[in-house]
Write a protein that holds these residues in place. Structure first.
Motif, PDB file in Angstrom:
ATOM      1  N   TYR A   1       4.529  -7.639   7.686  1.00  9.85           N
ATOM      2  CA  TYR A   1       4.888  -6.288   7.144  1.00  9.85           C
ATOM      3  C   TYR A   1       5.194  -5.172   7.945  1.00  9.85           C
ATOM      4  CZ  TYR A   1       2.197  -8.413   2.891  1.00  9.85           C
ATOM      5  OH  TYR A   1       1.865  -9.234   1.866  1.00  9.85           O
ATOM      6  N   THR A   2       5.690  -4.074   7.444  1.00 11.39           N
ATOM      7  CA  THR A   2       6.093  -3.003   8.158  1.00 11.39           C
ATOM      8  C   THR A   2       5.691  -1.931   7.265  1.00 11.39           C
ATOM      9  OG1 THR A   2       8.304  -3.128   7.351  1.00 11.39           O
ATOM     10  CG2 THR A   2       7.845  -3.971   9.664  1.00 11.39           C
ATOM     11  N   GLY A   3       5.479  -0.613   7.970  1.00  8.81           N
ATOM     12  CA  GLY A   3       5.166   0.497   7.174  1.00  8.81           C
ATOM     13  C   GLY A   3       5.351   1.724   7.756  1.00  8.81           C
ATOM     14  N   PHE A   4       5.494   2.859   7.039  1.00 10.53           N
ATOM     15  CA  PHE A   4       5.546   4.057   7.890  1.00 10.53           C
ATOM     16  C   PHE A   4       4.244   5.033   7.563  1.00 10.53           C
ATOM     17  CE2 PHE A   4       8.395   5.113   4.102  1.00 10.53           C
ATOM     18  CZ  PHE A   4       7.685   6.082   3.425  1.00 10.53           C
ATOM     19  N   ALA A   5       3.915   6.098   8.313  1.00 10.36           N
ATOM     20  CA  ALA A   5       2.778   6.876   7.940  1.00 10.36           C
ATOM     21  C   ALA A   5       3.387   8.216   8.388  1.00 10.36           C
ATOM     22  CB  ALA A   5       1.774   6.521   8.870  1.00 10.36           C
ATOM     23  N   PHE A   6       2.784   9.510   8.132  1.00 12.16           N
ATOM     24  CA  PHE A   6       2.990  10.724   8.120  1.00 12.16           C
ATOM     25  C   PHE A   6       1.813  11.474   7.868  1.00 12.16           C
ATOM     26  CE2 PHE A   6       4.096   9.795   3.604  1.00 12.16           C
ATOM     27  CZ  PHE A   6       3.568  10.701   3.149  1.00 12.16           C
TER      28      PHE A   6
ATOM     29  N   ILE B   1      -3.860  -6.686   8.954  1.00 13.17           N
ATOM     30  CA  ILE B   1      -2.435  -6.757   8.031  1.00 13.17           C
ATOM     31  C   ILE B   1      -1.486  -7.542   8.988  1.00 13.17           C
ATOM     32  CG2 ILE B   1      -0.679  -5.590   7.109  1.00 13.17           C
ATOM     33  CD1 ILE B   1      -2.737  -3.711   6.080  1.00 13.17           C
ATOM     34  N   ASP B   2      -0.868  -8.772   8.762  1.00 15.03           N
ATOM     35  CA  ASP B   2       0.119  -9.486   9.501  1.00 15.03           C
ATOM     36  C   ASP B   2       1.239  -8.905   9.884  1.00 15.03           C
ATOM     37  OD1 ASP B   2       1.670 -11.286  10.831  1.00 15.03           O
ATOM     38  OD2 ASP B   2       1.430 -12.825   9.316  1.00 15.03           O
TER      39      ASP B   2
ATOM     40  N   ASP C   1       4.769  -2.192   3.257  1.00 14.51           N
ATOM     41  CA  ASP C   1       5.046  -3.696   2.449  1.00 14.51           C
ATOM     42  C   ASP C   1       6.200  -4.263   3.164  1.00 14.51           C
ATOM     43  OD1 ASP C   1       5.531  -5.120   0.307  1.00 14.51           O
ATOM     44  OD2 ASP C   1       6.433  -3.237  -1.047  1.00 14.51           O
ATOM     45  N   LYS C   2       6.549  -5.333   2.399  1.00 16.14           N
ATOM     46  CA  LYS C   2       7.830  -6.242   3.402  1.00 16.14           C
ATOM     47  C   LYS C   2       9.050  -5.151   3.635  1.00 16.14           C
ATOM     48  CE  LYS C   2       6.170 -10.331   1.667  1.00 16.14           C
ATOM     49  NZ  LYS C   2       5.849 -11.305   0.610  1.00 16.14           N
ATOM     50  N   ASP C   3       9.630  -5.192   4.703  1.00 20.72           N
ATOM     51  CA  ASP C   3      10.908  -4.683   4.764  1.00 20.72           C
ATOM     52  C   ASP C   3      11.037  -2.880   4.699  1.00 20.72           C
ATOM     53  OD1 ASP C   3      11.988  -7.056   5.254  1.00 20.72           O
ATOM     54  OD2 ASP C   3      12.408  -7.100   3.041  1.00 20.72           O
TER      55      ASP C   3
ATOM     56  N   ILE D   1       0.843  -1.182   0.076  1.00 17.30           N
ATOM     57  CA  ILE D   1      -0.095   0.035   0.022  1.00 17.30           C
ATOM     58  C   ILE D   1       0.749   1.229   0.056  1.00 17.30           C
ATOM     59  CG2 ILE D   1      -1.565   1.338   1.521  1.00 17.30           C
ATOM     60  CD1 ILE D   1      -2.578  -1.484   2.522  1.00 17.30           C
ATOM     61  N   ARG D   2       0.568   1.998  -0.937  1.00 19.93           N
ATOM     62  CA  ARG D   2       1.454   3.333  -0.920  1.00 19.93           C
ATOM     63  C   ARG D   2       0.581   4.479  -1.153  1.00 19.93           C
ATOM     64  NH1 ARG D   2       6.770   3.310  -4.645  1.00 19.93           N
ATOM     65  NH2 ARG D   2       5.895   1.460  -4.840  1.00 19.93           N
ATOM     66  N   THR D   3       0.138   5.405  -0.378  1.00 19.86           N
ATOM     67  CA  THR D   3      -1.065   6.158  -0.729  1.00 19.86           C
ATOM     68  C   THR D   3      -0.941   7.232   0.072  1.00 19.86           C
ATOM     69  OG1 THR D   3      -3.523   6.268  -1.155  1.00 19.86           O
ATOM     70  CG2 THR D   3      -2.926   5.132   0.912  1.00 19.86           C
ATOM     71  N   ILE D   4      -1.556   8.361  -0.414  1.00 19.24           N
ATOM     72  CA  ILE D   4      -1.831   9.715   0.522  1.00 19.24           C
ATOM     73  C   ILE D   4      -3.020   9.989   0.479  1.00 19.24           C
ATOM     74  CG2 ILE D   4       0.702  10.541   0.298  1.00 19.24           C
ATOM     75  CD1 ILE D   4      -0.620  12.464  -2.106  1.00 19.24           C
ATOM     76  N   SER D   5      -3.758  10.722   1.399  1.00 20.18           N
ATOM     77  CA  SER D   5      -5.220  10.915   1.693  1.00 20.18           C
ATOM     78  C   SER D   5      -5.165  12.253   1.980  1.00 20.18           C
ATOM     79  CB  SER D   5      -5.746  10.076   2.590  1.00 20.18           C
ATOM     80  OG  SER D   5      -5.153   8.846   2.571  1.00 20.18           O
TER      81      SER D   5
END
Ligand code: DAH
Length: 339
Positions: free
Chosen positions: A299-304, A294-295, A213-215, A182-186
């Protein structure tokens, strides 16, 4: 007969008029059904054969002259009318008073463009939300102050329906409906029960970002934000991250950029620190991933998240946030020419 033609030629050449009606009467008298030239044409059959050629040439000449005269006088008189009525058809057209984009839209579009170049999509969610999407799914504890009546506009209590206080709620919407990557902005409007002042409003705008995503690592987050800051504020811009706390990210940070107005030297906009705070960010808390199916082992992710008003104020040196909402054309006009 030939004399007649010569006389009519002289009459035509000498004809003058200062009214269109006079020209039209002249045309009728010469070239109309019963006009003098027309009746000469009718007499053609009576002309002796040996004169027919000369007669034909002369009468055709006369007809052309008369037509030219009529057209010349008509167009001259018509253009005189234009001038005398104050209308100049050769004047350049008056400027159309086009509107301009609102500064918040300009900056929002610019931010969207920057992240689109990095492969982010744009997602939207509802402004009227439930407690789950705004708070619970984002790991807000039950007693977190943001849930308080003083911050949140509630529409209904038990079950809680409310105006979203941040666009992080769209993270929840995206996670429940999409699989990683997932790569999205809102981008969107948010609502908080705050007193209106030069620095705060009860309605404002945010842009949220989410990458799962992974990593995905903290280094990815830093590099993405550095690219963003340099694209928006200029290529010399530096960023710094300060540790912070948000319920939905761990670790969390606040991001400052070097002040684009003084180049980091210190001015009254950056309060002589050389730095401006522009957004909050962090690694998505594993609890948030798991709450949204989401497992977190995979998976890991970042947010801002950032406020569009704040960024626009910093970018253009605007001192009072209320200007964005007052529709004063003297303010809005200054953004003409931007897209
Ligand atoms: N939602 C936060 C706010 O309204 C902003 C924010 C901070 C969003 C950190 C994030 C984040 O996604 O990781 O103030």
């Amino acid at each position: 007969m030939l004399n007649k033609i010569d006389n009519l030629l002289k009459e035509t050449e000498g004809f003058l008029a200062d009214k269109i009606d006079d020209v039209e009467n002249f045309r009728i008298s010469m070239l109309g059904k019963k006009g003098k030239i027309t009746s000469l044409f009718n007499e053609f059959k009576n002309v002796p054969n040996e004169q027919k050629r000369e007669f034909g040439q002369k009468i055709n000449q006369l007809k052309t002259k008369a037509l030219d005269k009529v057209n010349e006088l008509k167009s001259k008189l018509e253009s005189d009318i234009e001038f005398s009525s104050g209308m100049d058809l050769t004047a350049p057209a008056a400027n159309l008073n086009l509107g301009s984009r609102h500064p918040l839209s300009i900056v929002r579009n610019e931010i969207i463009e920057i992240f689109t170049r990095l492969g982010f999509t744009v997602s939207e969610g509802p402004e009227i939300e439930d407690d789950w999407h705004v708070f619970s799914a984002l790991n807000f504890p039950e007693e977190h102050p943001a849930r308080d009546m003083q911050d949140t506009f509630f529409i209904e209590k038990n079950p809680d329906i409310l105006l979203r206080t941040h666009t992080s709620s769209v993270q929840t919407r995206v996670m429940e409906s999409q699989e990683p990557p997932i790569r999205t902005i809102s981008p969107g409007r948010v609502f908080r029960n705050e007193a209106i002042s030069a620095r705060a409003h009860c309605i404002f705008h945010q842009i949220e970002g989410l990458y799962i995503d992974k990593d995905v690592s903290f280094a990815d987050l830093k590099q993405t934000l550095l690219y963003f800051a340099q694209e928006l504020f200029g290529h010399e811009t530096k960023i710094r991250l300060r540790p912070s706390y948000f319920p939905f990210t761990e670790p969390s940070a606040e991001v400052d950029v070097t002040c684009s107005l003084c180049g980091g030297k210190g001015c009254n906009v950056c309060k002589y620190t050389g730095w401006l705070e522009i957004l909050g960010c962090g690694m998505v808390d594993p609890n948030v991933l798991d709450s949204n199916n989401i497992d977190s082992k995979k998976y890991t992710g970042f947010a801002f998240g950032m406020g569009i008003e704040r960024i626009t104020m910093l970018k253009y040196g605007i001192k009072d946030l209320r200007l964005f909402f007052e529709s004063d054309v003297r303010f809005l006009k200054q953004f003409k020419g931007s897209y």
